[in-house]
Design a protein around this motif. Structure first.
Motif, PDB file in Angstrom:
ATOM      1  N   ALA A 155     105.069 -55.409 -21.721  1.00  0.00           N
ATOM      2  CA  ALA A 155     104.565 -54.184 -21.060  1.00  0.00           C
ATOM      3  C   ALA A 155     105.374 -53.589 -20.058  1.00  0.00           C
ATOM      4  O   ALA A 155     105.725 -52.229 -20.139  1.00  0.00           O
ATOM      5  CB  ALA A 155     103.094 -54.442 -20.383  1.00  0.00           C
ATOM      6  N   VAL A 156     105.716 -54.351 -19.243  1.00  0.00           N
ATOM      7  CA  VAL A 156     106.617 -54.057 -18.138  1.00  0.00           C
ATOM      8  C   VAL A 156     107.869 -53.304 -18.631  1.00  0.00           C
ATOM      9  O   VAL A 156     108.620 -52.105 -18.297  1.00  0.00           O
ATOM     10  CB  VAL A 156     107.152 -54.959 -17.267  1.00  0.00           C
ATOM     11  N   THR A 157     108.605 -54.204 -19.499  1.00  0.00           N
ATOM     12  CA  THR A 157     109.876 -53.338 -20.070  1.00  0.00           C
ATOM     13  C   THR A 157     109.745 -52.243 -20.811  1.00  0.00           C
ATOM     14  O   THR A 157     110.451 -51.295 -20.830  1.00  0.00           O
ATOM     15  CB  THR A 157     110.301 -54.509 -21.242  1.00  0.00           C
ATOM     16  N   ASN A 158     108.811 -51.868 -21.572  1.00  0.00           N
ATOM     17  CA  ASN A 158     108.271 -50.734 -22.433  1.00  0.00           C
ATOM     18  C   ASN A 158     107.976 -49.749 -21.363  1.00  0.00           C
ATOM     19  O   ASN A 158     108.266 -48.481 -21.659  1.00  0.00           O
ATOM     20  CB  ASN A 158     107.106 -51.060 -23.235  1.00  0.00           C
ATOM     21  N   VAL A 159     107.533 -49.790 -20.041  1.00  0.00           N
ATOM     22  CA  VAL A 159     107.233 -48.833 -19.173  1.00  0.00           C
ATOM     23  C   VAL A 159     108.520 -48.505 -18.786  1.00  0.00           C
ATOM     24  O   VAL A 159     108.642 -47.187 -18.677  1.00  0.00           O
ATOM     25  CB  VAL A 159     106.149 -49.400 -18.241  1.00  0.00           C
ATOM     26  N   VAL A 160     109.425 -49.416 -18.444  1.00  0.00           N
ATOM     27  CA  VAL A 160     110.630 -49.110 -17.772  1.00  0.00           C
ATOM     28  C   VAL A 160     111.656 -48.170 -18.907  1.00  0.00           C
ATOM     29  O   VAL A 160     112.253 -46.985 -18.532  1.00  0.00           O
ATOM     30  CB  VAL A 160     111.632 -50.077 -17.491  1.00  0.00           C
ATOM     31  N   THR A 161     111.540 -48.877 -20.089  1.00  0.00           N
ATOM     32  CA  THR A 161     112.434 -47.890 -21.228  1.00  0.00           C
ATOM     33  C   THR A 161     111.768 -46.545 -21.548  1.00  0.00           C
ATOM     34  O   THR A 161     112.354 -45.619 -21.957  1.00  0.00           O
ATOM     35  CB  THR A 161     112.363 -48.776 -22.493  1.00  0.00           C
ATOM     36  N   GLY A 162     110.402 -46.398 -21.578  1.00  0.00           N
ATOM     37  CA  GLY A 162     109.778 -45.042 -21.918  1.00  0.00           C
ATOM     38  C   GLY A 162     110.131 -44.267 -20.389  1.00  0.00           C
ATOM     39  O   GLY A 162     110.149 -43.013 -20.604  1.00  0.00           O
ATOM     40  N   ALA A 163     110.194 -44.623 -19.412  1.00  0.00           N
ATOM     41  CA  ALA A 163     110.545 -44.082 -18.282  1.00  0.00           C
ATOM     42  C   ALA A 163     111.822 -43.232 -18.262  1.00  0.00           C
ATOM     43  O   ALA A 163     112.100 -42.161 -18.045  1.00  0.00           O
ATOM     44  CB  ALA A 163     110.024 -44.613 -17.077  1.00  0.00           C
ATOM     45  N   VAL A 164     112.579 -44.440 -18.739  1.00  0.00           N
ATOM     46  CA  VAL A 164     114.133 -44.037 -18.756  1.00  0.00           C
ATOM     47  C   VAL A 164     114.368 -42.828 -19.909  1.00  0.00           C
ATOM     48  O   VAL A 164     115.204 -41.991 -19.665  1.00  0.00           O
ATOM     49  CB  VAL A 164     115.182 -45.232 -18.961  1.00  0.00           C
ATOM     50  N   ARG A 165     113.650 -42.973 -20.917  1.00  0.00           N
ATOM     51  CA  ARG A 165     113.835 -42.097 -22.107  1.00  0.00           C
ATOM     52  C   ARG A 165     112.963 -40.782 -21.971  1.00  0.00           C
ATOM     53  O   ARG A 165     113.074 -39.923 -22.581  1.00  0.00           O
ATOM     54  CB  ARG A 165     113.450 -42.837 -23.241  1.00  0.00           C
ATOM     55  N   GLY A 166     112.156 -40.821 -20.932  1.00  0.00           N
ATOM     56  CA  GLY A 166     111.240 -39.987 -20.883  1.00  0.00           C
ATOM     57  C   GLY A 166     110.252 -39.749 -21.824  1.00  0.00           C
ATOM     58  O   GLY A 166     109.987 -38.635 -22.458  1.00  0.00           O
ATOM     59  N   ASN A 167     109.715 -40.758 -22.407  1.00  0.00           N
ATOM     60  CA  ASN A 167     108.741 -40.603 -23.621  1.00  0.00           C
ATOM     61  C   ASN A 167     107.543 -41.291 -23.357  1.00  0.00           C
ATOM     62  O   ASN A 167     107.430 -42.568 -22.860  1.00  0.00           O
ATOM     63  CB  ASN A 167     109.719 -41.696 -24.868  1.00  0.00           C
ATOM     64  N   GLY A 168     106.449 -40.716 -23.519  1.00  0.00           N
ATOM     65  CA  GLY A 168     105.134 -41.208 -23.444  1.00  0.00           C
ATOM     66  C   GLY A 168     104.834 -41.376 -21.877  1.00  0.00           C
ATOM     67  O   GLY A 168     105.423 -41.212 -21.069  1.00  0.00           O
ATOM     68  N   ASN A 169     103.561 -41.664 -21.688  1.00  0.00           N
ATOM     69  CA  ASN A 169     102.814 -41.955 -20.453  1.00  0.00           C
ATOM     70  C   ASN A 169     102.886 -43.617 -20.328  1.00  0.00           C
ATOM     71  O   ASN A 169     103.156 -44.291 -21.167  1.00  0.00           O
ATOM     72  CB  ASN A 169     101.401 -41.591 -20.451  1.00  0.00           C
ATOM     73  N   VAL A 170     102.655 -43.852 -18.824  1.00  0.00           N
ATOM     74  CA  VAL A 170     102.676 -45.264 -18.573  1.00  0.00           C
ATOM     75  C   VAL A 170     101.714 -46.137 -19.270  1.00  0.00           C
ATOM     76  O   VAL A 170     102.244 -47.452 -19.744  1.00  0.00           O
ATOM     77  CB  VAL A 170     102.332 -45.419 -17.045  1.00  0.00           C
ATOM     78  N   LEU A 171     100.534 -45.658 -19.274  1.00  0.00           N
ATOM     79  CA  LEU A 171      99.487 -46.606 -20.185  1.00  0.00           C
ATOM     80  C   LEU A 171      99.891 -46.806 -21.590  1.00  0.00           C
ATOM     81  O   LEU A 171      99.933 -47.906 -22.206  1.00  0.00           O
ATOM     82  CB  LEU A 171      98.223 -45.934 -19.787  1.00  0.00           C
ATOM     83  N   GLY A 172     100.101 -45.785 -22.233  1.00  0.00           N
ATOM     84  CA  GLY A 172     100.673 -45.827 -23.506  1.00  0.00           C
ATOM     85  C   GLY A 172     101.607 -46.649 -23.777  1.00  0.00           C
ATOM     86  O   GLY A 172     101.655 -47.480 -24.971  1.00  0.00           O
ATOM     87  N   ASN A 173     102.801 -46.494 -23.030  1.00  0.00           N
ATOM     88  CA  ASN A 173     103.920 -47.506 -23.174  1.00  0.00           C
ATOM     89  C   ASN A 173     103.453 -48.988 -22.762  1.00  0.00           C
ATOM     90  O   ASN A 173     104.172 -49.849 -23.449  1.00  0.00           O
ATOM     91  CB  ASN A 173     105.112 -46.999 -22.205  1.00  0.00           C
ATOM     92  N   ALA A 174     102.643 -49.322 -21.939  1.00  0.00           N
ATOM     93  CA  ALA A 174     102.398 -50.525 -21.461  1.00  0.00           C
ATOM     94  C   ALA A 174     101.509 -51.421 -22.611  1.00  0.00           C
ATOM     95  O   ALA A 174     101.835 -52.537 -22.717  1.00  0.00           O
ATOM     96  CB  ALA A 174     101.362 -50.422 -20.311  1.00  0.00           C
ATOM     97  N   VAL A 175     100.617 -50.363 -23.432  1.00  0.00           N
ATOM     98  CA  VAL A 175      99.937 -51.006 -24.267  1.00  0.00           C
ATOM     99  C   VAL A 175     100.782 -51.328 -25.421  1.00  0.00           C
ATOM    100  O   VAL A 175     101.003 -52.358 -26.172  1.00  0.00           O
ATOM    101  CB  VAL A 175      98.856 -49.925 -24.626  1.00  0.00           C
TER     102      VAL A 175
END
Length: 134
Positions: free
Chosen positions: A43-63
């Motif tokens: 969850a933490v890794t996907n939130v970070v990669t999602g933020a770096v790529r500017g893709n999706g929201n935090v909750l969706g990336n965490a799930v």
């Protein structure tokens, strides 16, 4: 004669089958006791990669990351107990990429399947690096 056999044989057959189903131990699940740790790392890794790529929201990336981490843990749990502590980075990365791509489609984030696979590969690599040998 037919009724006598039905009355004596059928109840005992049903009792034996019920006892066999309930008393025979089932094979344990593939995931081990560290599934929550791996889901958290995912969850933490996907939130970070999602933020770096500017893709999706935090909750969706965490799930997505949590599901991917659990899938990586489950795939590692399929190995025998002697080899569970020596993870395979290729297996972790491929399972992470596949699980994240499928989870993205299921959750409605199927617009960027390749990006989801990259995020999942990062999750698999992070889990491998943080938990290998432990």
């Amino acid at each position: 004669m037919n009724n006598i056999l039905k009355r004596t044989l059928l109840p005992s057959l049903m009792a034996a089958s019920l006892a066999g189903v309930t008393l025979v131990p089932a094979k344990p699940a593939a995931a081990d006791d560290q599934v929550l740790r791996d889901a958290g790392i995912g969850a933490v890794t996907n939130v970070v990669t999602g933020a770096v790529r500017g893709n999706g929201n935090v909750l969706g990336n965490a799930v997505k990351g949590g599901v991917t981490g659990a899938a990586v843990n489950g795939a590692n749990g399929l190995r025998n107990t002697r080899n569970r502590h020596h993870r395979n980075i290729g297996q972790d990365v491929v399972v992470g990429a596949g699980a994240s791509a499928v989870t993205g489609v299921v959750t409605g984030d199927g617009r960027d399947t390749l990006g989801n696979a990259v995020d999942g590969a990062a999750v698999g690599a992070a889990i491998h690096l943080l938990t290998n040998g432990k």
